[in-house]
Design an enzyme around this catalytic site. Sequence first.
Site, PDB file in Angstrom:
ATOM      1  CE  LYS A 186      -3.780  -2.235  -0.422  1.00  0.00           C
ATOM      2  NZ  LYS A 186      -4.601  -2.944   0.532  1.00  0.00           N
TER       3      LYS A 186
HETATM    4  C1  LIG Z   1      -5.639  -4.016   0.817  1.00  0.00           C
HETATM    5  C2  LIG Z   1      -7.122  -3.859   0.835  1.00  0.00           C
HETATM    6  C3  LIG Z   1      -7.915  -4.263   1.922  1.00  0.00           C
HETATM    7  C4  LIG Z   1      -7.423  -5.083   3.074  1.00  0.00           C
HETATM    8  O1  LIG Z   1      -6.271  -4.705   3.657  1.00  0.00           O
HETATM    9  P1  LIG Z   1      -5.270  -5.761   4.367  1.00  0.00           P
HETATM   10  O2  LIG Z   1      -4.388  -4.857   5.146  1.00  0.00           O
HETATM   11  O3  LIG Z   1      -4.593  -6.513   3.283  1.00  0.00           O
HETATM   12  O4  LIG Z   1      -6.094  -6.642   5.252  1.00  0.00           O
HETATM   13  C5  LIG Z   1      -9.270  -3.969   1.893  1.00  0.00           C
HETATM   14  N1  LIG Z   1      -9.835  -3.363   0.843  1.00  0.00           N
HETATM   15  C6  LIG Z   1      -9.130  -2.997  -0.240  1.00  0.00           C
HETATM   16  C7  LIG Z   1      -9.831  -2.311  -1.357  1.00  0.00           C
HETATM   17  C8  LIG Z   1      -7.753  -3.257  -0.293  1.00  0.00           C
HETATM   18  O5  LIG Z   1      -7.054  -2.928  -1.382  1.00  0.00           O
END
Ligand SMILES: *Cc1c(COP(=O)(O)O)cnc(C)c1O
Length: 371
Positions: A186
């Site tokens: 991210k």
């Molecule tokens: C990455 C993501 C999540 C979940 O995040 P994690 O930290 O991997 O549990 C939820 N929604 C979207 C749209 C994402 O891209």
Amino acid sequence: MTQATRIPVASPVLDGRELEYVTECVETGWISSIGRFIGAFEQAFADYCGVKHAVACNNGTTALHLALVALGVGPGDEVIVPALTYVASANTVTYCGARPVFVDNDPATLNLDPALLEAKITPRTKAIMPVHLYGHPVDMDPVRAVAARHGLKVVEDAAEAVGALYKGRRTGGLGDCAAFSLFGNKIITSGEGGVVTTDDDDLAARLRLYRGQGMQPDRRYWFPVIGYNYRMTNVAAAIALAQLERIEVRLAERRRVAAGYDARLVPLRQHLIPPVTEPWADPVCWMYTVQLTDGDAARRDRIMAALEAEGIETRPVFPPMHLLPPYQAPAQGPFPQAELCSARGVNLPTHGRLTDEDLDRVVAALARALG
Ligand SMILES: *Cc1c(COP(=O)(O)O)cnc(C)c1O
């Protein structure tokens, strides 16, 4: 082409005070879920989003789950979720015993189409979960108008869109609450991590209650509700704080990458559609996403394989939720835009370490693959 280095689709950059802060955790012994970095990160994140409260937790999925639980989503409820999203958006609704009701997307932004919301509302509808996919904010005014008309909650899934602006306002403050992810790919990361933001004092208190096993704040080992252990560690918060201190650098790198792709892809415009920016949006580029102008998923996969053969990692756009085995029955859909955008969509490498030469290489390989 010989032995060129592989270009990954994502890569974290940890060039701030991460090591210094983590070292402090180790040297002081504050490595678990108590310690100064948790509160410091929460305060800095709330300030960044322009909201009163940020509640840190252990990943983006638990952030979404906490948000839904704290809003009172439970068995028998329905939550409207875009068909085109990452699976955590739908799964967290299911964790609550509620049902995700899918809605198709606008082909330009890939985000849920607010014009389709009203038709999805039933007496069981409790909330709407707009997802700012790949960093472009959802058109929130019509979403909020529908929610207000029907007395629904709005939970932003802002996992991919930290820093994005909708009509000048940051994601995280555009609904009743918002969930962010700090996963390794991210925009800012703590390895694994998540945050829920809100302006609502009572909601913030419930988020903290459910995050900490449901223990009453003024009465140790007294649990008035069934909560969860979704706490963030001080070590993760140390990394998250150092990352947040450098977020403007991270976002600028991604703007450079997006502009670099935009310019280089002009000659390929009959083959692919680059990401759009709506006039009301100031997006962040989590994943630079192109749509092929024709063909099916098999053609898209061949193009991705050709890039992989040249050492370039890409990703397919998420498959629509209604086609995944857990969500095939009862059948929902068809969702023609979600199916098409998924079949023809490719995420190109998008991260701060990409050089101009890397972008040249990606686009040259893409041009050959489109041949
Ligand atoms: C990455 C993501 C999540 C979940 O995040 P994690 O930290 O991997 O549990 C939820 N929604 C979207 C749209 C994402 O891209």
